[in-house]
Write an enzyme that holds these catalytic residues in place. Sequence first.
Site, PDB file in Angstrom:
ATOM      1  N   GLU A  27      -7.615  10.085   4.031  1.00 39.35           N
ATOM      2  CA  GLU A  27      -8.840   9.387   3.660  1.00 39.35           C
ATOM      3  C   GLU A  27     -10.037  10.149   4.221  1.00 39.35           C
ATOM      4  OE1 GLU A  27     -10.932   4.944   4.036  1.00 39.35           O
ATOM      5  OE2 GLU A  27      -8.937   5.305   4.883  1.00 39.35           O
ATOM      6  N   ASN A 173      -8.292  -0.520  -3.517  1.00 45.29           N
ATOM      7  CA  ASN A 173      -7.737  -0.558  -2.165  1.00 45.29           C
ATOM      8  C   ASN A 173      -8.145  -1.841  -1.454  1.00 45.29           C
ATOM      9  OD1 ASN A 173      -6.713   0.827   0.460  1.00 45.29           O
ATOM     10  ND2 ASN A 173      -8.781   0.150   0.981  1.00 45.29           N
ATOM     11  N   GLU A 174      -7.167  -2.574  -0.938  1.00 46.24           N
ATOM     12  CA  GLU A 174      -7.392  -3.745  -0.084  1.00 46.24           C
ATOM     13  C   GLU A 174      -8.505  -4.652  -0.599  1.00 46.24           C
ATOM     14  OE1 GLU A 174      -7.811  -2.603   4.025  1.00 46.24           O
ATOM     15  OE2 GLU A 174      -5.754  -1.913   4.173  1.00 46.24           O
ATOM     16  N   GLU A 293       0.168   1.887   3.051  1.00 54.79           N
ATOM     17  CA  GLU A 293      -0.449   2.086   4.365  1.00 54.79           C
ATOM     18  C   GLU A 293       0.422   1.390   5.399  1.00 54.79           C
ATOM     19  OE1 GLU A 293      -4.605   1.467   5.181  1.00 54.79           O
ATOM     20  OE2 GLU A 293      -5.184   1.987   3.116  1.00 54.79           O
TER      21      GLU A 293
END
Length: 502
Positions: A27, A173-174, A293
């Site tokens: 990232e 993402n999330e 993750e």
Amino acid sequence: MYDVEVGLDPAFTVGTVDPRLFGTFVEHMGRCVYGGIFEPDHPTADEHGFRGDVAELVRELGATVVRYPGGNFVSGYRWEDGVGPVAERPRRLDLAWRSFEPNTVGVDEFCRWARGVGIDPILAVNLGTRGVDAAVDLLEYANFAPGTTSTADRRVANGHKDPHAIRTWCLGNEMDGPWQIGHKTADEYGRLAAETARAMRRADPDIELVACGSSNSAMPTFGTWERVVLEHTYDLVDHVSLHAYYEPVGGDVDSFLASSEDMRAMITAIAATADHVGAVRRSDKRLTISFDEWNVWYQHRFAGQEGLERTENGALIEDVYDVTDAVVVGDLLMALLDHCDRVAIACQAQLVNVIGPILTRPGGPAWRQTIFHPFALTARHARGTVLRTAVRTAPLATERFGDVPATRVTAVQDPVTGALTLLATNRSRTEPARLTVDLRAFGHRRLLEHLTIADDDPSATNTAEQPDRVVPRPATGTVLDGDQTLTATLPPSSWHLIRLGD
């Protein structure tokens, strides 16, 4: 000392290991990219600015796929900023980590680096501040052949004639997290993810898509989030994601050593949730999980996103890992393998510096953290078919999970060579375990090696000055009695790899 008895039979299997189970994650955060994989002024840097010493360690680690560019970063990312002449790329404020992003490394540079170290990229698209158009444009830019669209020709003009051929794509993402730029409710995200997935599949029917699942098992929407999202996306995606990070909360090391109990429960719960949605839809499709993750992360040391100062490439969550952390990471890998029938992809987060198995010093060395070793050994040897294990072991009392198995054992057989790999964790901090494995069903076997990660000082770490303080070491006293029984001693707080050949 307590006894552990293990029964195995090659006829009883869990499933085949997808190589993508041994994934990693990069990232644009802290020193993961800039100062991690990329440092043009470093003595080992190649002609593109990527560190050669880090690349060598990445190859040794054995990761198969790498998720990029985030993470929280992706939810505010304009992928177009990172392509074209570097001198013309804009400098942007990254709202996720309050840093300034120079965009020196973008999708082209990263894909070239990843393939150069033998890893297939997984790309995430921004569904926080953007949506369908940007996702399809990135797909065209990455995967389309020259001459098919103007977006593909833009890649060619930027010096990359061949498509990047990205197989797997994450739809955001999330998005369940209030900390996420563009955070959405399950309905809001599910509808956007479905619209994006439908458009991306029309552009490239051969891709695989990952819908956002829960950020951790403590989220108040855990389970409900997946149900609602999959009601929108079930027929359009291949996987649903899960994320989890572990640490010894309040100094509770016994529960920390049993962290994989939470991971196992998460996988079981979300697989059941996905199957419920499929059953309601009368679908024969079976979704799998992308645990994209996971790692040990000492979050209590992190002030949080709101407390960050605005920086450029500043150090961020560079946890230093010890022996206990390595045992936990090894145990988490075993949990993923034990659920290989439902977990198709898994990415340890992250690769370098930011809670990474590799640490670097600017202009200086790169070295392996303790958690590097269980990942590298498992990725190298735990390929093939996971077998069901019948394990009789003592209980270990934990505050968080109650009584759990004091020892976990995972078995993987290579269908080509017939080699059998046993992975074992002794979670007890005080008692060694006497391991006995019944091998009568396997015919002639010979002991190839028994490596262990353990130390009289469970807080021992690796440093730039002592990079090999903690390494896998040959175990002593392991015996294979004819073709019948393997016996070994597992010290307290230890992780093991035992290999048996024909």
